[in-house]
Design a protein around this motif. Sequence first.
Motif, PDB file in Angstrom:
ATOM      1  N   LYS A 100       0.969   0.385  -0.739  1.00  0.00           N
ATOM      2  CA  LYS A 100       1.734  -0.699  -0.768  1.00  0.00           C
ATOM      3  C   LYS A 100       1.733  -1.347   0.412  1.00  0.00           C
ATOM      4  N   ALA A 101       2.002  -0.712   1.549  1.00  0.00           N
ATOM      5  CA  ALA A 101       1.920  -1.164   2.736  1.00  0.00           C
ATOM      6  C   ALA A 101       0.508  -1.673   3.440  1.00  0.00           C
ATOM      7  N   LEU A 102      -0.253  -0.837   3.237  1.00  0.00           N
ATOM      8  CA  LEU A 102      -1.908  -1.262   3.638  1.00  0.00           C
ATOM      9  C   LEU A 102      -2.199  -2.431   2.961  1.00  0.00           C
ATOM     10  N   LYS A 103      -2.095  -2.333   1.480  1.00  0.00           N
ATOM     11  CA  LYS A 103      -2.564  -3.514   0.805  1.00  0.00           C
ATOM     12  C   LYS A 103      -1.768  -4.816   1.109  1.00  0.00           C
ATOM     13  N   LYS A 104      -0.397  -4.805   1.478  1.00  0.00           N
ATOM     14  CA  LYS A 104       0.427  -5.997   1.885  1.00  0.00           C
ATOM     15  C   LYS A 104      -0.144  -6.679   3.042  1.00  0.00           C
ATOM     16  N   THR A 105      -0.420  -5.526   4.094  1.00  0.00           N
ATOM     17  CA  THR A 105      -0.514  -6.143   5.406  1.00  0.00           C
ATOM     18  C   THR A 105      -2.162  -6.636   5.555  1.00  0.00           C
ATOM     19  N   VAL A 106      -3.104  -5.956   5.026  1.00  0.00           N
ATOM     20  CA  VAL A 106      -4.340  -6.209   4.991  1.00  0.00           C
ATOM     21  C   VAL A 106      -4.744  -7.726   4.358  1.00  0.00           C
ATOM     22  N   GLU A 107      -4.025  -7.849   3.182  1.00  0.00           N
ATOM     23  CA  GLU A 107      -4.002  -9.027   2.382  1.00  0.00           C
ATOM     24  C   GLU A 107      -3.669 -10.122   3.263  1.00  0.00           C
ATOM     25  N   THR A 108      -2.323  -9.937   3.636  1.00  0.00           N
ATOM     26  CA  THR A 108      -2.051 -10.794   4.594  1.00  0.00           C
ATOM     27  C   THR A 108      -2.433 -11.502   5.770  1.00  0.00           C
ATOM     28  N   GLU A 109      -2.672 -10.437   6.472  1.00  0.00           N
ATOM     29  CA  GLU A 109      -3.465 -10.592   7.742  1.00  0.00           C
ATOM     30  C   GLU A 109      -4.976 -10.828   7.876  1.00  0.00           C
ATOM     31  N   GLN A 110      -5.477 -10.204   6.986  1.00  0.00           N
ATOM     32  CA  GLN A 110      -7.109 -10.158   6.850  1.00  0.00           C
ATOM     33  C   GLN A 110      -7.669 -10.952   5.715  1.00  0.00           C
ATOM     34  N   GLN A 111      -6.979 -11.104   4.539  1.00  0.00           N
ATOM     35  CA  GLN A 111      -7.220 -11.938   3.277  1.00  0.00           C
ATOM     36  C   GLN A 111      -8.537 -11.483   2.802  1.00  0.00           C
ATOM     37  N   TYR A 112      -8.603  -9.945   2.630  1.00  0.00           N
ATOM     38  CA  TYR A 112      -9.679  -9.443   1.712  1.00  0.00           C
ATOM     39  C   TYR A 112      -9.175  -8.316   0.750  1.00  0.00           C
ATOM     40  N   GLU A 113      -9.734  -7.878  -0.154  1.00  0.00           N
ATOM     41  CA  GLU A 113      -9.302  -6.998  -1.114  1.00  0.00           C
ATOM     42  C   GLU A 113      -9.318  -5.576  -0.542  1.00  0.00           C
ATOM     43  N   LEU A 114      -8.393  -4.920  -0.734  1.00  0.00           N
ATOM     44  CA  LEU A 114      -8.125  -3.511   0.227  1.00  0.00           C
ATOM     45  C   LEU A 114      -8.888  -2.162  -0.937  1.00  0.00           C
ATOM     46  N   ALA A 115      -9.207  -1.261  -0.094  1.00  0.00           N
ATOM     47  CA  ALA A 115      -9.620   0.012  -0.858  1.00  0.00           C
ATOM     48  C   ALA A 115      -8.966   1.365   0.318  1.00  0.00           C
ATOM     49  N   ALA A 116      -9.043   2.364  -0.250  1.00  0.00           N
ATOM     50  CA  ALA A 116      -8.539   3.448   0.607  1.00  0.00           C
ATOM     51  C   ALA A 116      -9.002   4.726  -0.127  1.00  0.00           C
ATOM     52  N   LEU A 117      -9.291   5.783   0.563  1.00  0.00           N
ATOM     53  CA  LEU A 117      -9.303   7.107   0.264  1.00  0.00           C
ATOM     54  C   LEU A 117      -8.325   7.763   0.973  1.00  0.00           C
ATOM     55  N   MET A 118      -7.357   8.544   0.208  1.00  0.00           N
ATOM     56  CA  MET A 118      -6.462   9.264   0.835  1.00  0.00           C
ATOM     57  C   MET A 118      -6.169  10.751   0.440  1.00  0.00           C
ATOM     58  N   VAL A 119      -5.835  11.340   1.648  1.00  0.00           N
ATOM     59  CA  VAL A 119      -5.515  12.642   1.427  1.00  0.00           C
ATOM     60  C   VAL A 119      -4.188  13.010   2.085  1.00  0.00           C
ATOM     61  N   LEU A 120      -3.482  13.999   1.445  1.00  0.00           N
ATOM     62  CA  LEU A 120      -2.087  14.454   1.589  1.00  0.00           C
ATOM     63  C   LEU A 120      -2.202  15.773   2.603  1.00  0.00           C
ATOM     64  N   HIS A 121      -1.395  15.723   3.603  1.00  0.00           N
ATOM     65  CA  HIS A 121      -1.097  16.839   4.221  1.00  0.00           C
ATOM     66  C   HIS A 121       0.218  17.288   4.441  1.00  0.00           C
ATOM     67  N   THR A 122       0.750  18.332   4.472  1.00  0.00           N
ATOM     68  CA  THR A 122       2.125  18.731   4.302  1.00  0.00           C
ATOM     69  C   THR A 122       2.633  19.677   5.755  1.00  0.00           C
TER      70      THR A 122
END
Length: 318
Positions: A100-122
Amino acid sequence: MTVQSVLAKTTLCRTSALGGRWYQCDDCDRLTKRHNSCGDRHCPQCSGGKRQTFSDRASKLILDGVDYYQVVFTLPDVISTMALANREEIAELLFHSAWKALKKTVETEQQYELAALMVLHTWNQKLDAHWHVHALVPGAGPSLVDGSWTESKAPAAAGYDDDRKYLVDAINLRRSFRKIAVAHLQRLRKNGKLQLDGSVEYLRCDEAWDTMIDQIESKEWVSYIEPPPTESSSGEHVVRYLTRYLTGGPISDHRIIAADDQEVTFWAREGYTTGGESIQVPLTLSTAEFICRWCLHIQPNQLRTAGTISVAGFRWMG
């Protein structure tokens, strides 16, 4: 039960207890027996094929000519501690808040649709509970205005060089992440979905909980953006890095210096530099403590450690 099962399987991995297969040389007819692997995703000896499969499939998502950034989001220590008794809930909180933070910030600042590949480390290098997520993020996507292909650019007022790789403002991103994560955490407690035991049992008290929330809201959370290190770097380089941590547990054999019934000594980075420090020092733990820390990172089968969110900037998974 999950921990006991994993320890039992990894202990028996590639021993006669799991059976095996005979192989015969075509040239000399010599027979060789190979014991079966346990196949558990936490086993340091197993799952090489699974890692290769993930790497191959993820690499096919990468688009040519697009800069890819690695963005890391880390939870404060107190929330990482909560995760030990609330693994699925905190994993969802971490993935949801980072996305949500990535999507909101990218859309606000760069005005394009976001994508992401995410991996959990613990874990961190000392095998402590240290929950964080790595995101592979394209620096381009379809414009939210007219659908045209749009690349991320630094704001003109910031004074950056035109050639500098830039995704979004890192401070805005980490503060958005903190705000969304804290709100999610508050909802979990309000809805009775958090187990607060052991060292965080004190947080059952409303006053202690509110104090903790004030403390984590007053601090800058750790999240950072790594641009492509060189002009020739590609998303595949980050994919290969992330693939190493999908299976096999929190430490590889090459980091272990010595081990016996009493102690285990291994290489570990120490310090608090964002993104980690390159210098490693020997760390010695009792064998019991080493096993205890290793077991902190055994995840239930239903908890997935990787996922692709949206598809803009990535090819479809074939």
